[in-house]
Write an enzyme that holds these catalytic residues in place. Structure first.
Site, short mmCIF file in Angstrom:
data_model
loop_
_atom_site.label_atom_id
_atom_site.label_comp_id
_atom_site.label_asym_id
_atom_site.label_seq_id
_atom_site.Cartn_x
_atom_site.Cartn_y
_atom_site.Cartn_z
N CYS B 42 -50.99 44.63 10.67
CA CYS B 42 -52.47 45.08 10.21
C CYS B 42 -52.48 46.52 10.84
O CYS B 42 -53.35 47.16 10.52
CB CYS B 42 -53.12 44.25 10.74
SG CYS B 42 -53.33 42.45 10.15
N ASP B 44 -52.32 47.41 14.05
CA ASP B 44 -52.96 47.75 15.45
C ASP B 44 -52.62 46.52 16.24
O ASP B 44 -52.89 45.37 15.96
CB ASP B 44 -54.32 48.12 15.56
CG ASP B 44 -55.11 47.41 14.65
OD1 ASP B 44 -54.78 46.29 14.21
OD2 ASP B 44 -56.16 47.95 14.10
N CYS B 68 -54.12 53.41 16.43
CA CYS B 68 -54.38 54.82 16.09
C CYS B 68 -55.27 55.49 17.15
O CYS B 68 -55.22 55.03 18.14
CB CYS B 68 -55.62 54.67 14.77
SG CYS B 68 -57.10 53.80 15.15
N CYS B 112 -61.13 49.55 15.41
CA CYS B 112 -59.90 49.73 16.10
C CYS B 112 -60.35 49.56 17.50
O CYS B 112 -59.36 49.36 18.35
CB CYS B 112 -59.35 51.23 15.85
SG CYS B 112 -59.42 51.51 14.15
#
Ligand SMILES: Cc1ncc(COP(=O)(O)O)c(C=O)c1O
Ligand code: FES
Lengths: 389, 201
Positions: B42, B44, B68, B112
């Site tokens: 996915c 992360d 990220c 995130c």
């Protein structure tokens, strides 16, 4: 100290060629409507038609009248799919055959037709991004209305065998469209020789202005306007002429053909040096796309263990401007549909970076990227939960 | 660089450029508990390592991520905040607190940043289990999602961590939505988020 900027995102868009900028700036005062009958209008129309002749050469067609000016690649592609909607509703052939790696404007236009009840097939590609010819042979049949395959892919640069695919379509009596937005100005485009019915071009990928494009429509091929209104473009595309944009497009098209081979060769040498340099300096990378059937300026690399958006932004801090197929950069949860279609797997797709070179790229730029990139990958891999051998 | 030109706030930029407490493979960090969440598929994944005193106070922290810029920055910030906290306070840190300290995050990036506190909680849960207090804080600070059956976001999270991957499986484990059904939209949204965070398999 002047901050160093290395733009390597030419597939996203290009700067205006200085001559194009000058020509457009010089014409900013030319305001006449190119549809007006008076002298000023006729003069404006003459300039639109001169530009049309240049764009026809870029498309590789002898007759400029077969070109329709649009607002860009997205509109040109959508015009083709809207035409299929009208044709298919009248009965007869309805099947649409396209590929899994098209630009979103084709994928979404095809998906719209599927939602409207048209049978739509997205052809698979092999690991290098080339269309599976056996699948094409199987799917293109007597019910096929349109085959649409991009001539070169924007993310990985893979060049498709358009003449062969076009022959397949013609053998079954289907119409053929190719999105040549990324090919134009980088490799030869030959709409007439290839035998296609429709071909898409966009000015801002060839050092022309944004918001201008063209659709080649072979004489006799069906065409329905996406935008209805006045009689401009033989009624195929209404709206007062974007004179200055079209003027810029025409000049950009002419410049794009000047020493096409020589410029491509120069850029290819630098791209190869960047590719070989990365492979040499960074362990465990994967170069995506086709080894030889690829645009001369495009390099797509996956860095396992490092996430693409983080790579992109660390590069950005060093002044290097690239793009990524990571989901995080696009705001969706899915990484690049193009890379997934080539079977690289989500982990590699999330860690992919596209370097696309252009006319202003220098050897020093390549050296600079080769200097700043390896420590970034090393750093991200050291902090990563994913261990790389 | 001028922050206006950047996607994120300059606090995010600072933490992205110089992440605090990030795990260094050469350092041999000794830790008492570890938690990993997310899925590389996915895009992360996050790991938290905690050194905890007998008094349940977090003495030191390391983390690593495949993620990220905002995952890196928010986890860096979280790790700063976590040091010196009692595990109970750390367990109840909210992702919004971290986002606020970072000077805000773009909407599509909030996701995130939630991985960091999930990984932190997973590490604390591992510590609690190791010290014979499994599940001690599980329902603290939880929000009730299904009012008919008093099922919380934490219950949904736990069910997903234990293997639920779709609505039917979630219902099997928790009975959520089996009375009036009014919680389905909210429950499914959370389910989707947790499945993403805790992985496909
Ligand atoms: C392959 C391809 N097709 C179409 C487009 C869209 O062109 P435009 O930006 O002119 O609408 C692009 C550019 O993003 C492209 O790369
Ligand atoms: S609120 Fe969940 S069943 Fe009624």
């Amino acid at each position: 100290m002047e901050r160093r900027i290395v733009y390597m995102d030419y597939n996203a868009t290009t700067p205006l060629h200085p001559l194009v900028r000058d020509a457009m700036a010089a014409d900013l005062g030319v305001f006449a409507n190119a549809s007006s009958m008076h002298e000023a209008g006729r003069a404006a129309k003459a300039r639109v038609d001169a530009a049309r002749a240049e764009v026809a050469k870029l498309a590789g067609v002898p007759n400029p009248d077969e070109l329709v000016f649009t607002s860009g690649g997205s509109e040109s592609n959508n015009t083709v799919f809207a035409t299929m909607f009208h044709l298919g509703r009248k009965g007869g052939r309805r099947k649409i055959v396209t590929t899994a790696i098209e630009h979103p404007c084709v994928i979404n236009a095809a998906s719209w037709l599927r939602d409207e009840g048209f049978p739509v097939v997205f052809l698979p590609v092999d690991a290098s991004g080339r269309v599976d010819m056996e699948a094409a042979e199987r799917e293109i049949d007597g019910d096929t209305l349109l085959v649409s395959v991009m001539s070169a892919n924007n993310e990985i640069g893979t060049v498709e065998d358009i003449p062969a695919l076009c022959r397949m379509a013609k053998a079954k009596g289907a119409l053929f469209h190719t999105d040549a937005t990324q090919s134009a100005g980088k490799v030869p485009v030959e709409a007439a020789a290839w035998g296609v019915d429709y071909l898409t071009l966009s000015a801002h990928k060839i050092y022309g202005p944004k918001g201008v494009g063209a659709l080649y429509v072979r004489k006799g091929a069906p065409i329905e306007p996406l935008i209805r209104g006045g009689h401009q473009e033989h009624g195929h595309r209404a709206g007062t002429y974007n004179n200055i944009g079209i003027l810029g497009f025409g000049l950009a098209a002419r410049l794009a053909l000047e020493d096409l081979e020589g410029r491509a060769a120069r850029i290819r040498v630098m791209r190869n040096r960047l590719r070989d340099g990365i492979v040499e300096r960074v362990p465990d990378v994967r170069v995506n796309g086709h080894a030889t059937e690829v645009l001369p300026n495009t390099l797509n690399v996956s860095f396992p263990g490092a996430e693409g958006e983080a790579i992109l932004l660390y590069l950005d801090l060093e002044g290097v401007q690239v793009s990524t197929g990571s989901a995080c950069a696009s705001g969706s949860l899915e990484p690049s549909h193009v890379l997934l279609a080539t079977g690289v797997g989500p982990e590699l797709a999330h860690g992919s970076i596209r370097f696309s070179l252009g006319s202003l790229t220098t050897n020093e730029d390549i050296d600079y990227v080769l200097e700043v990139l390896p420590p970034i990958i090393k750093r991200l891999r050291r902090m990563s939960t994913v261990s790389v051998a | 660089m001028d922050a206006m030109q950047w996607l994120y706030s300059d606090i995010v930029l600072d933490h992205f450029k110089n992440p605090r407490n990030v795990f260094d493979p050469d350092e041999q960090f000794a830790y008492d508990a570890e938690g990993t969440v997310g899925n590389v598929k996915c895009g992360d994944q996050m790991m938290f390592m905690l050194r905890i005193g007998d008094d349940d106070v977090i003495r030191d922290v390391r983390w690593r991520t495949y993620g990220c810029a905002s995952a890196i920055a928010s986890t860096s910030m979280l790790s700063e905040v976590t040091k010196g906290l009692h595990i109970r306070e750390a367990y109840n840190l909210k992702p919004e607190d971290i986002a606020t300290r970072l000077g805000g995050l773009p909407d599509n990036k909030i996701h995130c940043s939630v991985l960091g506190d999930k990984a932190l909680r997973a590490a604390i849960d591992a510590w609690l289990e190791k010290t014979g207090r499994a599940g001690l804080y599980r329902n603290e600070g939880a929000t009730v999602i299904c009012t008919c059956l008093n099922i919380t976001d934490r219950d949904i999270e736990t069910a997903v961590r234990e293997g639920a991957r779709n609505w039917e499986q979630l219902q099997e484990r928790t009975k959520i939505g089996t009375v009036c059904g009014g919680c389905k939209v909210k429950g499914e949204a959370l389910l989707h988020e947790y499945v993403h965070i805790f992985g496909e398999e």
